[in-house]
Design a protein around this motif. Structure first.
Motif, PDB file in Angstrom:
ATOM      1  N   SER A  42       2.817  -4.505  -3.074  1.00  0.00           N
ATOM      2  CA  SER A  42       1.886  -2.059  -3.090  1.00  0.00           C
ATOM      3  C   SER A  42       2.050  -1.795  -2.939  1.00  0.00           C
ATOM      4  O   SER A  42       3.756  -1.337  -3.563  1.00  0.00           O
ATOM      5  N   THR A  86      -2.959  -1.237  -1.380  1.00  0.00           N
ATOM      6  CA  THR A  86      -1.514  -2.060  -0.797  1.00  0.00           C
ATOM      7  C   THR A  86      -2.038  -3.299  -0.232  1.00  0.00           C
ATOM      8  O   THR A  86      -0.692  -3.834   0.361  1.00  0.00           O
ATOM      9  N   GLY A  96      -7.874   6.875  -2.501  1.00  0.00           N
ATOM     10  CA  GLY A  96      -6.755   6.202  -3.174  1.00  0.00           C
ATOM     11  C   GLY A  96      -6.690   6.681  -4.857  1.00  0.00           C
ATOM     12  O   GLY A  96      -5.628   6.129  -4.738  1.00  0.00           O
ATOM     13  N   GLU A 116       2.110   1.727  -2.017  1.00  0.00           N
ATOM     14  CA  GLU A 116       1.657   2.689  -0.813  1.00  0.00           C
ATOM     15  C   GLU A 116       1.620   4.384  -1.497  1.00  0.00           C
ATOM     16  O   GLU A 116       0.988   5.226  -0.603  1.00  0.00           O
ATOM     17  N   GLU A 117       3.427   4.040  -2.141  1.00  0.00           N
ATOM     18  CA  GLU A 117       4.308   5.116  -2.406  1.00  0.00           C
ATOM     19  C   GLU A 117       2.600   5.869  -3.403  1.00  0.00           C
ATOM     20  O   GLU A 117       3.234   7.501  -3.322  1.00  0.00           O
ATOM     21  N   TYR A 118       1.813   5.810  -4.049  1.00  0.00           N
ATOM     22  CA  TYR A 118       1.318   6.697  -5.126  1.00  0.00           C
ATOM     23  C   TYR A 118      -0.083   6.302  -4.950  1.00  0.00           C
ATOM     24  O   TYR A 118      -1.007   7.133  -4.527  1.00  0.00           O
ATOM     25  N   SER A 119      -0.810   5.348  -3.728  1.00  0.00           N
ATOM     26  CA  SER A 119      -1.987   5.480  -3.434  1.00  0.00           C
ATOM     27  C   SER A 119      -2.250   4.964  -2.152  1.00  0.00           C
ATOM     28  O   SER A 119      -2.083   3.430  -1.810  1.00  0.00           O
ATOM     29  N   LYS A 120      -3.560   4.737  -0.758  1.00  0.00           N
ATOM     30  CA  LYS A 120      -4.023   4.194  -0.214  1.00  0.00           C
ATOM     31  C   LYS A 120      -5.170   3.258  -0.330  1.00  0.00           C
ATOM     32  O   LYS A 120      -5.625   3.200   1.019  1.00  0.00           O
ATOM     33  N   ASN A 175      -1.965   9.348  -2.474  1.00  0.00           N
ATOM     34  CA  ASN A 175      -1.372   8.521  -1.547  1.00  0.00           C
ATOM     35  C   ASN A 175      -1.535   8.653   0.161  1.00  0.00           C
ATOM     36  O   ASN A 175      -2.654   9.794   0.267  1.00  0.00           O
ATOM     37  N   LYS A 176      -1.153   8.746   1.363  1.00  0.00           N
ATOM     38  CA  LYS A 176      -2.057   8.930   2.359  1.00  0.00           C
ATOM     39  C   LYS A 176      -1.254   9.924   2.622  1.00  0.00           C
ATOM     40  O   LYS A 176      -1.808  11.193   4.060  1.00  0.00           O
TER      41      LYS A 176
END
Ligand code: HDE
Length: 712
Positions: free
Chosen positions: A92, A103, A348, A94-98, A230-231
């Motif tokens: 994942s 992820t 994302g 997730e630190e960059y993209s949701k 990211n989120k």
């Protein structure tokens, strides 16, 4: 005796038949209205020798459908080949993209990929010197994401406004529709030599990248800088890369020209056969991620699509793998009707202000309307998202859905405002909130004015053999131009990239590089009237070399799917043949038996072996290497046919590996290779593993100093 490999092909035939019998079991032929048809060979006539009757609705339906079978080909990227597959994420990010695709490591996201050339028509040959399209449709659980890229990391122009000019210049000339699928003509060089921003993509097009060995052996790039979100809503800039697991390999220009004659479908066939044989092509997806804070840190503008970010500066982070494992069932329904739109994104991922990307966001939807003829093109099976589609858009040509209810507007009370808006928790798309405080202008940032530094970096990063190919390509292309002033202007442009390169091309052409001493560049190229507001800047050198730009530094560890020709006639030595064939197939090479005729050929042990191609129907350029087993009788037969010598000479000329065993050496003696038996990729009575190593190296470029003497 039973044929050695006929069992295999027989069972393949049965599988194929089974496949179709299952698909079409118990199907009776009908009209498009479902009426059963009992004669589709004869029209309705007034008597056996009489005229055809207007009443014949069966004839009219069949012919009329046929009359309308074609749709307009794509204005660019008309020639293409597609395949289905899937994408899997390693870890994942997730630190960059949701985005779910970035992820969720448990997902196997279906994809459809279409590779293409740019300039040629739909029926043009595969090995044109050209950029290759590399368009990927990800059918994600949050909607469809299209990454519509090329096999080169930069583009010819910086602003969408120039695209029609670029394409008009490279397409066949409008008066006589010549040349097909070729950039080597006046109009293209007239444009390129006056449009300095094109020079970076142009030098890539002059390199071996423009003539791939296989679509499975080329990189892909999203080109533009995009954003990952990211989120928390934080944005990072990103460049997308596809890295083929087989490495990046090309053919030579001379081979490309011959391949186009020997098999115009070379790339299409190669992709199809590899997937059919279960050798599934794979690419790893890599990201170059740049924090927002670093936007202005580089010597080039991240929004300028004619610039790459050297991997030496920002390494590529590998995040997942794409595997292509299924050929289309129907070329038209899938490969021809697939519609890629850079505007298809998912939460994302987001756009930047790259002015080329911004223009593309308009163009692709527009073009589908004239190609596919309806705003409902998303309902065609290949274009359908895998998630349900609900909205208030209605009607249009070829509406396939039957929307229910009275409310075709929003908000509505009659249907409870359903479909309703997505709440954030349901993953609705929100645009990245970029701060804008600017004047409206028709112009371009001065930070886009450096047009020479990166073509020079690319050229400096190439190995000697690659540089020689670039020199050859410029010389060939300019040699086809008829206007001396265009050639001179182009030579001058090349000299701005690299003087030595320009000089070598000039020597080949017999035309001097013009001097521009004392003149501003725009005047020197006669481009004062182009309307470009900035002078191209002088060349900078912020990086001496980037090894990632050279194909010398790609992977050389596999012979999987390489095509190996084994030259045999009746009486060939079964022992050495079997040892070599088994060793090659063990490493997943595709072994083909080439014999004097089709049918079967008998080995020294009296067994019949199915022939893959008669020598008269094939050419050496379709293979990566050749092997000649011994067998006195076999070699005596091969010696009688001159084409085998051509086959060997050409294979040697193109720097490929050759292996011979026993009496096979005698066939070499009649060829150019006789004097070069000590060549590192010529194997005489050597172990299969040495031959395999040479094939994996792709070519023995050391040989190239003598290859121009080979008489083919
Ligand atoms: Fe395209 N391009 N393009 N292009 N392009 C099309 O869309 C266009 C550009 C690329 O396999 C068209 O559906 C404009 C860059 C690929 O179906 C059209 C501009 C890149 C494909 C179009 C660009 C591409 C296309 C024609 C400048 C690499 C084939 C048919 C602003 C990042 C997709 C179609 C397929 C196809 C327009 C520049 C790649 C006319 C206006 C840069 C791979 O809409």
């Amino acid at each position: 005796m039973m044929a050695d490999n006929s069992n295999k092909s027989e069972s393949k035939k049965i599988d194929e038949l089974k496949k179709f019998q299952v698909d079409y079991q118990d199907q009776v032929m009908t009209t498009n209205q479902g009426l059963k048809v009992n004669d589709t060979n004869n029209s309705l006539k007034s008597g056996e020798r009489g005229s055809t009757l207007l009443e014949d609705f069966l004839l009219r339906e069949k012919i009329s459908h046929f009359d309308h079978e074609r749709i307009p080909e794509r204005i660019v990227h008309a020639r293409g080949s597609g395949a289905h597959g899937y994408f899997e994420l390693y870890d994942s990010i997730e630190e960059y993209s949701k985005a779910g695709i970035f992820t969720d490591t448990k997902r196997k996201t279906p994809v459809f990929v279409r590779f293409s050339t740019v300039a040629g028509s739909k029926g043009s040959p595969d090995l044109a010197r050209d950029v290759r399209g590399f368009a990927v449709k990800f059918y994600t659980e949050e909607g469809t994401w299209d990454l519509v890229g090329n096999n080169m990391p930069i583009f010819f122009i910086q602003d969408a406004m120039k695209f029609p000019d670029l394409i008009h210049s490279v397409k066949p000339e409008p008066n006589n529709e010549i040349p097909q699928a070729a950039s080597a003509h006046d109009t293209f060089y007239d444009f390129v030599s006056r449009t300095t921003e094109t020079l970076h993509n142009h030098i890539w097009a002059m390199s071996d990248r423009a003539i791939p060995r296989s679509l499975r052996m080329m990189e892909g790039f999203g080109i533009h800088t995009f954003r990952l979100i990211n989120k928390e809503g934080k944005s990072h800039f990103v460049k997308f890369h596809w890295k083929p697991t087989l490495g990046v390999h090309s053919v030579t220009w001379e081979e490309a020209v011959k391949i186009n004659g020997a098999d115009a479908d070379f790339h299409r066939r190669d992709l199809w056969e590899a997937i059919d044989a279960g050798h599934f092509p794979e690419w790893e997806l890599g990201l170059q991620i740049i924090p927002e804070e670093d936007e202005h840190k580089y010597d080039f503008d991240l929004l300028d699509p004619t610039k790459l970010i050297p991997e030496e500066m920002v390494p590529v982070k590998i995040v997942g793998k794409m595997t292509l494992n299924r050929n289309p069932d129907n070329f038209f329904a899938e490969t021809e009707q697939v519609a890629f739109l850079p505007g298809h994104i998912v939460p994302g991922i987001d756009f930047t202000n790259d002015p080329l990307l911004q223009g593309r966001l308009f163009s692709y939807r527009d073009t589908q309307l004239s190609r596919l003829g309806s705003t409902n093109f998303h309902q065609i099976p290949i274009n359908k998202p895998i998630v349900p589609v609900h909205n208030y858009q209605r009607d249009g040509h070829m509406q396939m859905d039957i929307p229910k209810g009275r409310g075709a507007y929003f908000p509505n009370s009659l249907m409870g405002s359903c479909p309703h808006l997505a709440k954030m928790a349901e993953g609705g798309f929100t645009h990245y909130e970029e701060r804008i405080d600017a004047k409206k202008i028709r112009g371009r940032s001065k930070s886009f004015s450096d047009h020479f530094s990166q073509p020079a970096l690319f050229y400096r990063s190439l190995s000697d053999w690659e540089k020689e190919h670039v020199i050859g390509a410029y010389s060939f292309e300019l040699g086809k131009c008829t206007q001396k002033y265009i050639i001179e202007r182009m030579l001058f442009m090349i000299s701005q990239i690299d003087e030595d390169l320009a000089q070598k091309v000039s020597d080949n052409l017999g035309i001097d590089v013009p001097s521009s001493v004392g003149k501003p560049l725009n005047q020197a190229i006669g481009a004062d009237d182009t309307g470009d507001k900035h002078q191209p800047e002088a060349k900078k050198n912020y990086l001496e070399q980037d090894p990632n730009l050279s194909q010398s530094n790609t992977k050389f560890d596999s012979i999987a799917t390489r095509q190996i020709a084994i030259l045999v006639a009746n009486g060939f030595d079964m022992d050495s043949f079997k040892k070599m064939k088994d060793a090659l197939e063990d490493k997943d090479a595709m072994v083909k038996l080439i014999a004097p005729t089709g049918g079967t050929v008998t080995c020294s042990e009296g067994m019949d072996h199915e022939v893959d191609a008669a020598i008269s129907t094939t050419e050496s350029v379709l293979f990566d290497a050749i092997y000649i087993p011994g067998g006195e009788k076999s070699i005596a037969t091969l010696k009688e046919e001159g084409k085998y010598i051509k086959f060997i000479n050409e294979t040697f000329k193109h720097c490929k590996a050759i292996a011979v065993d026993g009496e096979g050496e005698a066939l070499l003696d009649g060829s150019f290779v006789a004097d070069y038996k000590k060549d590192a990729a010529v194997h005489i009575n050597d172990t299969p593993s040495k031959f395999i190593d040479s094939i994996a190296k792709h070519r023995n470029w050391e040989r190239r100093s003598i290859t121009s003497k080979v008489p083919v």
